[in-house]
Write a protein that holds these residues in place. Structure first.
Motif, PDB file in Angstrom:
ATOM      1  N   THR A 153      -5.227 -18.950  -4.837  1.00 29.36           N
ATOM      2  CA  THR A 153      -3.085 -18.870  -5.664  1.00 29.36           C
ATOM      3  C   THR A 153      -3.259 -18.100  -5.955  1.00 29.36           C
ATOM      4  O   THR A 153      -2.899 -16.939  -6.247  1.00 29.36           O
ATOM      5  N   LEU A 154      -3.344 -18.519  -7.661  1.00 35.68           N
ATOM      6  CA  LEU A 154      -3.513 -17.313  -8.646  1.00 35.68           C
ATOM      7  C   LEU A 154      -4.663 -16.201  -8.646  1.00 35.68           C
ATOM      8  O   LEU A 154      -3.419 -15.101  -8.868  1.00 35.68           O
ATOM      9  N   ARG A 155      -5.299 -15.560  -8.071  1.00 34.55           N
ATOM     10  CA  ARG A 155      -6.240 -14.916  -7.827  1.00 34.55           C
ATOM     11  C   ARG A 155      -6.270 -14.030  -6.023  1.00 34.55           C
ATOM     12  O   ARG A 155      -7.661 -14.068  -6.246  1.00 34.55           O
ATOM     13  N   PRO A 156      -5.210 -14.123  -5.910  1.00 37.09           N
ATOM     14  CA  PRO A 156      -5.764 -13.436  -3.951  1.00 37.09           C
ATOM     15  C   PRO A 156      -6.545 -12.051  -3.996  1.00 37.09           C
ATOM     16  O   PRO A 156      -7.072 -12.224  -2.995  1.00 37.09           O
ATOM     17  N   GLU A 157      -6.748 -11.301  -5.075  1.00 36.96           N
ATOM     18  CA  GLU A 157      -7.729 -10.637  -5.280  1.00 36.96           C
ATOM     19  C   GLU A 157      -9.294 -10.742  -5.076  1.00 36.96           C
ATOM     20  O   GLU A 157      -9.825  -9.908  -4.070  1.00 36.96           O
ATOM     21  N   LEU A 158      -9.650 -11.735  -4.892  1.00 36.13           N
ATOM     22  CA  LEU A 158     -10.765 -12.485  -5.504  1.00 36.13           C
ATOM     23  C   LEU A 158     -11.497 -12.926  -3.878  1.00 36.13           C
ATOM     24  O   LEU A 158     -12.225 -13.030  -3.219  1.00 36.13           O
TER      25      LEU A 158
END
Length: 277
Positions: A153-158
């Motif tokens: 949720t916090l780091r969708p780029e992962l």
């Protein structure tokens, strides 16, 4: 003339059954946990590995994960590696804390003077340690999954949200890792009871922990109980590997069961006939 009382009408109270004695011992030991840091240590053991790897992936995840690749395997394996390194040390400290309640002021002598058999007293503390060990590991897996979803949720780029977490694999690994700690529990429980101090059992456990990590490449390292959690991780493929399947129970985990059974039986035998006066 003073009336006399016939001794024939006097009856002693019935001795509680072994399960009643065990239940009472468990209740008493659970209350005694408030005097120790065992519960806080259990919580920390579940939280710390997850927190460390959450921070790593939150700040450096873009360098660790390749685009389009399932990042759950990398995230879960790194988190479990941290836990596998720390887990033997946790078991050593946990066992010493639980047993240390009675070692203070030679409380074992007081316990064995009570109308409770030695076997229920012996089993009670062992079950408390096994229960806290299980709680710490279950808590770790639950937090690992929760932190992974939070990362998605916090780091969708992962791109973690594009893949499903390996729940089935983690469940099997949890069971095997628990087996892989039983030898440590057995050995440390006997050491903690045999030595009334806190230092020697912890020092012996830490020496075993270091030896287990150092000798991981030794062909007979499976016989070292303190290497068990790391060996279980090394025999678990987080990604499909041709020709490699996760065993139901690995050989070193059978050795852990052997260590546990031998240590607890011999430890109780020594306790049963040892002069505690």
């Amino acid at each position: 003339m003073n009336p006399t009382v016939s001794t024939a009408n006097l009856t002693l109270p019935a001795v509680p059954g072994p399960f009643v004695q065990l239940g009472r011992s468990l209740a008493a030991d659970a209350l005694k946990l408030r005097r120790t840091a065992a519960l806080w240590l259990t919580l920390a053991s579940g939280v710390l590995p997850v927190l460390l790897n959450f921070c790593i992936f939150y700040f450096k995840g873009h360098l660790l994960l390749k685009p389009g690749v399932d990042g759950w395997a990398k995230y879960a394996s790194m988190s479990w590696q941290t836990a596998a390194v720390l887990l033997p040390l946790f078991v050593v400290l946990l066992t010493s804390l639980v047993v240390g309640v009675e070692n203070k002021a030679e409380g074992w002598k007081h316990l064995f003077a009570l109308p409770v058999g030695r076997l229920p007293v012996w089993l009670s503390k062992l079950l408390i340690i096994l229960g806290l060990n299980a709680l710490a590991q279950v808590l770790f897996v639950g937090l690992l999954l929760a932190a992974g979803h939070l990362l998605a949720t916090l780091r969708p780029e992962l791109h973690l949200q594009q893949f499903a977490p390996p729940v089935h694999l983690l469940g099997r690994l949890l069971g095997r890792t628990y087996l892989a700690t039983l030898g440590i529990v057995g050995v440390q429980y006997v050491l903690g009871k045999w030595q009334s101090g806190f230092v020697l059992p912890v020092a012996a456990g830490m020496a075993g922990w270091v030896a287990g990590l150092t000798l991981l490449r030794w062909e007979h390292v499976g016989w070292i109980p303190y290497a068990g959690p790391m060996l279980t991780l090394l025999t678990t493929p987080f990604k499909p590997v041709p020709g490699m399947a996760m065993p139901t129970v690995a050989p070193h985990e059978w050795y852990q069961l052997l260590w546990f059974g031998t240590a607890t039986v011999l430890g109780y035998a020594v306790l049963r006939w040892r002069n505690l006066a």
